[in-house]
Write an enzyme that holds these catalytic residues in place. Structure first.
Site, PDB file in Angstrom:
ATOM      1  N   VAL A  69      10.568  23.642  18.193  1.00  0.00           N
ATOM      2  CA  VAL A  69      11.826  24.319  17.871  1.00  0.00           C
ATOM      3  C   VAL A  69      12.261  25.327  18.934  1.00  0.00           C
ATOM      4  O   VAL A  69      13.248  26.037  18.750  1.00  0.00           O
ATOM      5  CB  VAL A  69      11.771  24.997  16.474  1.00  0.00           C
ATOM      6  N   SER A 147       7.211  41.105  12.699  1.00  0.00           N
ATOM      7  CA  SER A 147       5.866  41.703  12.695  1.00  0.00           C
ATOM      8  C   SER A 147       6.019  43.218  12.744  1.00  0.00           C
ATOM      9  O   SER A 147       6.994  43.724  13.309  1.00  0.00           O
ATOM     10  CB  SER A 147       5.091  41.240  13.930  1.00  0.00           C
ATOM     11  N   TYR A 161       5.016  39.882  22.745  1.00  0.00           N
ATOM     12  CA  TYR A 161       5.029  39.670  21.290  1.00  0.00           C
ATOM     13  C   TYR A 161       5.873  40.757  20.619  1.00  0.00           C
ATOM     14  O   TYR A 161       6.804  40.472  19.865  1.00  0.00           O
ATOM     15  CB  TYR A 161       3.591  39.692  20.770  1.00  0.00           C
ATOM     16  N   ALA A 162       5.554  42.032  20.952  1.00  0.00           N
ATOM     17  CA  ALA A 162       6.232  43.153  20.298  1.00  0.00           C
ATOM     18  C   ALA A 162       7.733  43.139  20.597  1.00  0.00           C
ATOM     19  O   ALA A 162       8.558  43.333  19.696  1.00  0.00           O
ATOM     20  CB  ALA A 162       5.611  44.465  20.764  1.00  0.00           C
ATOM     21  N   SER A 164       9.666  40.588  21.634  1.00  0.00           N
ATOM     22  CA  SER A 164      10.382  39.426  21.082  1.00  0.00           C
ATOM     23  C   SER A 164      10.628  39.627  19.586  1.00  0.00           C
ATOM     24  O   SER A 164      11.689  39.265  19.059  1.00  0.00           O
ATOM     25  CB  SER A 164       9.606  38.128  21.333  1.00  0.00           C
ATOM     26  N   LYS A 165       9.672  40.246  18.897  1.00  0.00           N
ATOM     27  CA  LYS A 165       9.845  40.493  17.463  1.00  0.00           C
ATOM     28  C   LYS A 165      10.873  41.607  17.216  1.00  0.00           C
ATOM     29  O   LYS A 165      11.619  41.574  16.228  1.00  0.00           O
ATOM     30  CB  LYS A 165       8.511  40.854  16.821  1.00  0.00           C
TER      31      LYS A 165
HETATM   32  N1  LIG Z   1      -1.229  36.835  10.998  1.00  0.00           N
HETATM   33  C1  LIG Z   1      -0.782  38.050  11.234  1.00  0.00           C
HETATM   34  O1  LIG Z   1      -1.528  39.051  11.231  1.00  0.00           O
HETATM   35  C2  LIG Z   1       0.675  38.222  11.525  1.00  0.00           C
HETATM   36  C3  LIG Z   1       1.152  39.517  11.569  1.00  0.00           C
HETATM   37  C4  LIG Z   1       2.482  39.718  11.830  1.00  0.00           C
HETATM   38  C5  LIG Z   1       3.320  38.628  12.010  1.00  0.00           C
HETATM   39  N2  LIG Z   1       2.829  37.378  11.959  1.00  0.00           N
HETATM   40  C6  LIG Z   1       3.765  36.266  12.192  1.00  0.00           C
HETATM   41  O2  LIG Z   1       3.579  35.219  11.264  1.00  0.00           O
HETATM   42  C7  LIG Z   1       3.995  33.992  11.870  1.00  0.00           C
HETATM   43  C8  LIG Z   1       2.934  32.917  11.944  1.00  0.00           C
HETATM   44  O3  LIG Z   1       2.107  32.920  10.933  1.00  0.00           O
HETATM   45  P1  LIG Z   1       1.128  31.713  10.652  1.00  0.00           P
HETATM   46  O4  LIG Z   1      -0.032  32.361  10.021  1.00  0.00           O
HETATM   47  O5  LIG Z   1       1.868  30.642   9.915  1.00  0.00           O
HETATM   48  O6  LIG Z   1       0.740  31.157  12.128  1.00  0.00           O
HETATM   49  P2  LIG Z   1       0.116  29.789  12.582  1.00  0.00           P
HETATM   50  O7  LIG Z   1      -0.015  29.907  14.068  1.00  0.00           O
HETATM   51  O8  LIG Z   1      -1.099  29.445  11.771  1.00  0.00           O
HETATM   52  O9  LIG Z   1       1.220  28.715  12.203  1.00  0.00           O
HETATM   53  C9  LIG Z   1       2.411  28.607  12.886  1.00  0.00           C
HETATM   54  C10 LIG Z   1       2.719  27.165  13.110  1.00  0.00           C
HETATM   55  O10 LIG Z   1       3.821  27.146  14.009  1.00  0.00           O
HETATM   56  C11 LIG Z   1       3.671  26.044  14.842  1.00  0.00           C
HETATM   57  N3  LIG Z   1       4.435  26.247  16.064  1.00  0.00           N
HETATM   58  C12 LIG Z   1       4.171  27.087  17.078  1.00  0.00           C
HETATM   59  N4  LIG Z   1       5.103  26.964  18.026  1.00  0.00           N
HETATM   60  C13 LIG Z   1       5.974  26.016  17.604  1.00  0.00           C
HETATM   61  C14 LIG Z   1       7.151  25.442  18.141  1.00  0.00           C
HETATM   62  N5  LIG Z   1       7.609  25.804  19.353  1.00  0.00           N
HETATM   63  N6  LIG Z   1       7.808  24.505  17.428  1.00  0.00           N
HETATM   64  C15 LIG Z   1       7.341  24.125  16.211  1.00  0.00           C
HETATM   65  N7  LIG Z   1       6.224  24.629  15.650  1.00  0.00           N
HETATM   66  C16 LIG Z   1       5.544  25.556  16.350  1.00  0.00           C
HETATM   67  C17 LIG Z   1       2.168  25.922  15.098  1.00  0.00           C
HETATM   68  O11 LIG Z   1       1.818  24.598  15.451  1.00  0.00           O
HETATM   69  C18 LIG Z   1       1.580  26.370  13.775  1.00  0.00           C
HETATM   70  O12 LIG Z   1       1.223  25.281  12.935  1.00  0.00           O
HETATM   71  C19 LIG Z   1       4.334  34.292  13.305  1.00  0.00           C
HETATM   72  O13 LIG Z   1       5.722  34.441  13.465  1.00  0.00           O
HETATM   73  C20 LIG Z   1       3.592  35.590  13.527  1.00  0.00           C
HETATM   74  O14 LIG Z   1       4.116  36.309  14.601  1.00  0.00           O
HETATM   75  C21 LIG Z   1       1.522  37.147  11.724  1.00  0.00           C
END
Ligand SMILES: NC(=O)c1ccc[n+]([C@@H]2O[C@H](COP(=O)([O-])OP(=O)(O)OC[C@H]3O[C@@H](n4cnc5c(N)ncnc54)[C@H](O)[C@@H]3O)[C@@H](O)[C@H]2O)c1
Length: 267
Positions: A69, A147, A161-162, A164-165
């Site tokens: 995406v 985030s 990361y910070a 972009s969010k």
């Molecule tokens: N886990 C934390 O502590 C935390 C904290 C703050 C924010 N977040 C945010 O939560 C979100 C992710 O959480 P999650 O646990 O589902 O992560 P994850 O990495 O387990 O799952 C994300 C999915 O997105 C897919 N993906 C990555 N890039 C892609 C792309 N270009 N096109 C299509 N799919 C793509 C990956 O294949 C993966 O399956 C992120 O936006 C992350 O920044 C997480």
């Protein structure tokens, strides 16, 4: 039950990067448990299919779709495919996100571009192609997964990361204002320190916390939180459920912080 009955939800990043429950996977399953039909998008086909199969095994309805995406043509194809399967889109959950360690001095130009493409451009592209559909239908709910790193320095060096969010937060507010009259709500969720596969597998994160020791990283993260423990993917999923449902019909442009109080602390 049935808080999303009759709704079609697109969850972008509906897989999980490793075994266990990521935010997107838990959100897709939660939406389905509440009656939505879920279009599960991921660039990893096997991960999208795994989520789809979990939903099907519980008696829900889901479709798996493979797309990167960060590419406009693939997002357009995603929207077309969802419309041909389900005919409408009521909920869009923009969940993809990656973390690269490094300060502005350490990060390379290519890493900067990659993180912004995956974390920010993906949500821009999804909203660009989904909002006209929602406008034609008379409304919808968009949830952008940001985030707490967008509003605080968390002691970890990951400037791409910070920032972009942080840009995602303002894109959320701006878009919320611009499409409020069309009954399209746009909100952000700011998860805090969650215990998910993404954190375990992000290159350099465990090294930044605890010399690569994942168990020590979990303990360090637990200790940072006023509640005494990290959250998990279901905490993010339940927040997304509220924002997806009509219970939040008068809420738009917010940053819903889901963090056990960690952003309230000085250090
Ligand atoms: N886990 C934390 O502590 C935390 C904290 C703050 C924010 N977040 C945010 O939560 C979100 C992710 O959480 P999650 O646990 O589902 O992560 P994850 O990495 O387990 O799952 C994300 C999915 O997105 C897919 N993906 C990555 N890039 C892609 C792309 N270009 N096109 C299509 N799919 C793509 C990956 O294949 C993966 O399956 C992120 O936006 C992350 O920044 C997480």
């Amino acid at each position: 039950m049935d808080r999303l009955k009759g709704k079609i939800a697109v969850v972008v990043g509906a897989g999980s990067i490793g075994p266990g429950w990521g935010n997107g996977k838990a959100t897709a399953v939660t939406f389905a448990r509440e009656g939505a039909q879920v279009f599960c998008v991921d660039r990893n086909s096997a991960a999208a299919e795994e989520t789809m199969k979990i939903i099907a095994s519980e008696g829900g309805n889901a479709t798996a779709f493979t797309a990167d995406v960060s590419r406009g043509a693939e997002v357009e194809a995603m929207v077309e495919a969802c419309l041909s399967s389900y005919g409408r889109i009521d909920v869009l959950d923009n969940n993809v996100g990656i973390a690269e360690m490094g300060s502005v001095v350490e990060i390379s130009e290519a890493e900067w571009d990659r993180v912004f493409a995956v974390n920010l451009k993906s949500a821009f592209l999804a909203m660009k192609h989904v909002i006209p559909v929602m406008a034609r239908q008379g409304g919808g709910s968009i949830i952008n997964i940001s985030s707490i790193a967008s509003i605080r320095h968390l002691g970890i060096s990951y400037v791409t990361y910070a920032s972009s969010k942080a840009a995602m937060n303002q894109m959320t507010r701006t878009t919320a204002v611009e499409f409020a009259r069309q009954h399209i709500r746009v909100n952000a969720i700011l998860p805090g320190l969650m215990k998910t596969p993404m954190v375990e597998h992000s290159a350099g994160l465990a090294a930044s916390y605890a010399n690569g020791d994942v168990e020590a990283m979990w303990r360090a993260r637990d200790a940072q939180v006023p509640m005494g423990h990290m959250g998990d993917a279901w905490d993010v999923a339940n927040a997304a459920l509220y924002l997806a449902s009509d219970e939040s019909r008068y809420i738009t442009g917010i940053e819903l912080v889901v963090d056990g109080g960690v952003t309230l602390k000085v250090s």
